[in-house]
Design an enzyme around this catalytic site. Sequence first.
Site, PDB file in Angstrom:
ATOM      1  CB  CYS B 116      -0.917   0.013   1.220  1.00 35.09           C
ATOM      2  SG  CYS B 116      -1.835   1.559   1.389  1.00 35.09           S
ATOM      3  CB  CYS B 119      -2.178   4.851   4.125  1.00 31.83           C
ATOM      4  SG  CYS B 119      -3.545   4.029   3.334  1.00 31.83           S
ATOM      5  CB  SER B 120       0.479   0.959   6.053  1.00 32.15           C
ATOM      6  OG  SER B 120       1.718   1.607   5.846  1.00 32.15           O
ATOM      7  CB  CYS B 121      -4.544  -0.603   2.884  1.00 35.69           C
ATOM      8  SG  CYS B 121      -5.239   1.057   2.828  1.00 35.69           S
TER       9      CYS B 121
END
Lengths: 217, 212
Positions: B116, B119-121
């Site tokens: 991701c 963001c850091s999904c």
Amino acid sequence: MDGVHDLGGKEGFGPIDRAGEDEAYHTEADARAYALCVSMRAERAYPVDWFRHVRENIDPVDYLTRPYFDQWLQTAVAMAIDAGDLSMVEVATGKSDSLARTPVPMSPADVRAMLTTPANFEREVAESPAFAVGDRVGTASHGHPGHTRLPAYARAATGEIVAHRGAHLMPDDGARGIHRPEHLYTVAFARGDLFPEAAGSPDRIHLDLWESYLARA
Amino acid sequence: MDPSYDSGKVAEIHRHLHSHLPSEPALRVKALESLLVEKGLVDPAALDAWIEAYTEEIGPKRGAAIVARAWIDPAFKSRLLADAGKAVAEMGFAGQASGHLKAVENTDGVHNLVVCTLCSCYPFAILGMAPAWYKANEYRARAVRDPRGVLAEFGVTLAPDTRIDVWDSTAELRYMVLPQRPDGTEGLDEQALAALVTRNAMIGTDDLRGAA
């Protein structure tokens, strides 16, 4: 928003540090920050897009250097201040001001419900999808102020629709408080079309992109 | 009040928070926790419930059970590839970020890698907390541009004609990789197979073919 959060394809980053990769939480503070953030987020029906955009607005140096859940917590606190649930004076003094509103906090039962109930972002729309699997599409050539989920590295690029995912809530609008669904597609790009040094590579990069990011190529 | 939806206003709030809070992360979190609890914005019992869930109950063991089931049960594998959200709900694993889950299958010609960049999904309900490296700037920047270099750092070397399919989680879809079953595991049962499945293999930074 052309922020430092938009990291895909940015050069100059070194080896990946894999320290502590098997721990659920990296430190006690990390665990507390995560729990505080998710406990606050459900207190109001914030769109997740607004949460992401508020994080994107963290000072760029802090964004690149502070621990991940520390940033989540600061984001949740900034959202609470923005919405008037908490004041900067309270943060500065560390003391609760009784004049401020006191909402009912999330309970352990609410936590259980959230842990077992997937959120659904798909919605019905009247319009038919503009694109079909196999269509060649081009992406928008620039971003815009505010939130978007079209990364800079995939702007002004040509790819192929590989799946239609139905209509999902549109994040650029969600971060402005507008709940509007739009058709969502998975688009495959040749890595060599996005990055010149990868010319001729068989690799493909897939992104999930909303219809208004795309035009027929 | 409703949120302002004003980027400039929240950027200013962040700058004030930076100057009013301790610079040491642990102290910053402590100060905020004590204020938020005193203010009644959070219930300490809810904090414990979140932490306990992701320490004890929810983690990559769930993903490993899904992969092992797919390896031994072709009908389940078909359901997983067709609608992973539904298939994992069958196993009782529906939860955070599993509603629009997609499983992508490694084959002899294709290796999948999930990132991701914005963001850091991450599919929390299936894999638990993301490892630090997944959330790190280095991985987010390099996975789409230099996936072969990234994989080499994780000890995964692919033939030049193997295609890497990278999945950048830019929407609410979440991805898990269905790795190839390790060679020589024909006699193993579901539980023994699950023990061979690593978290990294389900993100795409591990190759299990030689794991048994």
